[in-house]
Design an enzyme around this catalytic site. Structure first.
Site, mmCIF file in Angstrom:
data_model
loop_
_atom_site.group_PDB
_atom_site.id
_atom_site.type_symbol
_atom_site.label_atom_id
_atom_site.label_comp_id
_atom_site.label_asym_id
_atom_site.label_seq_id
_atom_site.Cartn_x
_atom_site.Cartn_y
_atom_site.Cartn_z
ATOM 1 N N ASN A 13 0.822 -1.215 0.000
ATOM 2 C CA ASN A 13 0.000 0.000 0.000
ATOM 3 C C ASN A 13 0.854 1.262 0.000
ATOM 4 O OD1 ASN A 13 -2.998 -0.719 0.179
ATOM 5 N ND2 ASN A 13 -2.002 -2.175 1.566
ATOM 6 N N HIS A 111 -7.785 -0.657 6.727
ATOM 7 C CA HIS A 111 -8.158 -1.955 7.320
ATOM 8 C C HIS A 111 -8.802 -2.836 6.246
ATOM 9 C CE1 HIS A 111 -9.162 -4.800 10.437
ATOM 10 N NE2 HIS A 111 -10.335 -4.944 9.833
HETATM 11 C C1 GAR Z 1 -3.123 -4.433 4.444
HETATM 12 O O1 GAR Z 1 -4.003 -5.422 3.959
HETATM 13 C C2 GAR Z 1 -3.769 -3.637 5.549
HETATM 14 O O2 GAR Z 1 -5.137 -3.452 5.360
HETATM 15 C C3 GAR Z 1 -3.512 -4.531 6.725
HETATM 16 O O3 GAR Z 1 -2.185 -4.982 6.547
HETATM 17 C C4 GAR Z 1 -1.942 -5.102 5.163
HETATM 18 C C5 GAR Z 1 -0.630 -4.438 4.833
HETATM 19 O O4 GAR Z 1 -0.207 -4.776 3.550
HETATM 20 N N1 GAR Z 1 -3.669 -3.817 7.959
HETATM 21 C C6 GAR Z 1 -4.268 -4.334 9.017
HETATM 22 O O5 GAR Z 1 -4.698 -5.469 9.069
HETATM 23 C C7 GAR Z 1 -4.351 -3.398 10.197
HETATM 24 N N2 GAR Z 1 -5.201 -3.948 11.207
HETATM 25 P P1 GAR Z 1 1.013 -4.018 2.877
HETATM 26 O O6 GAR Z 1 2.181 -4.070 3.872
HETATM 27 O O7 GAR Z 1 1.304 -4.798 1.640
HETATM 28 O O8 GAR Z 1 0.569 -2.616 2.600
#
Ligand code: GAR
Length: 194
Positions: A13, A111
């Site tokens: 992200n 989230h």
């Molecule tokens: C994402 O899916 C975000 O929504 C989640 O961690 C992932 C990070 O992915 N966050 C949570 O679950 C927070 N409670 P990334 O490191 O590839 O961006």
């Protein structure tokens, strides 16, 4: 709008935000720093790739929350970047009132579910196991209560009969990348942040 990103993992992200900025799709937002509580996190590789300060910041002494000395280190480092917005993009710690007070009204979180459904850990797995037919992702303001702050925007993802946890996760992540870029760009163009 100066943006600081906090993350613990892959950083897909944060990468979407960096690419959007590079391509001129992030409004007036400028990513000024990326901090991670895990030294080996993929998110830190974005620093050299995009020419943005990115470094590990020790969040000890606690493992699942940001409090005490770790919180003080984060407050000091983030304050030094003078952010208008702090984006939690996969930051897997509970952020406590001390940090939220220091950046009041400026901290948002991504989230992987349609809140208020499936807060907490593994939002995608929770939705899959529950058998709902529509899930998605949410960007919301961060408040001391976990995943409960004002919702800024959401995107829906349909769960198909042939989905596995992995195929569903791939579509939720793709939706997250679009949603987060949209929200940050929109906030940067709005009169007041968040
Ligand atoms: C994402 O899916 C975000 O929504 C989640 O961690 C992932 C990070 O992915 N966050 C949570 O679950 C927070 N409670 P990334 O490191 O590839 O961006």
């Amino acid at each position: 709008m100066r943006v600081v990103i906090l993350g613990s993992g892959r950083g897909s992200n944060a990468e979407a935000l960096c690419i959007a900025q590079q391509e001129g799709r992030l409004g007036r937002a400028q990513i000024v720093a990326i901090f991670s509580d895990r030294p080996e996190a993929g998110i830190l590789a974005l620093g050299p790739r995009f020419g943005i300060e990115a470094r590990h910041l020790d969040a000890a002494p606690f493992k699942t929350k940001l409090e005490g000395e770790g919180e003080a280190r984060y407050i000091a480092a983030v304050q030094a970047s003078a952010p208008d917005l702090v984006v939690l993009a996969g930051f897997m710690r509970v952020v406590k009132p001390g940090f939220l007070h220091a950046f009041a009204g400026r901290v948002i979180n991504l989230h992987p579910s349609l809140l208020p459904s499936f807060p907490g850990l593994d939002g995608i797995g929770q939705a899959f196991r529950h058998g709902v037919k529509i899930t998605g992702c949410t960007v919301h303001e961060v408040t001391p209560e976990i995943d409960a702050g004002r919702i800024l925007d959401q995107a829906a993802v349909r769960i198909e009969d042939h989905d596995t946890p992995d195929t569903l996760a791939a579509r939720v992540h793709a939706a997250e990348h679009r949603l987060l870029v949209d929200v940050v760009a929109r906030l940067s163009l709005a009169q007041a942040p968040v």
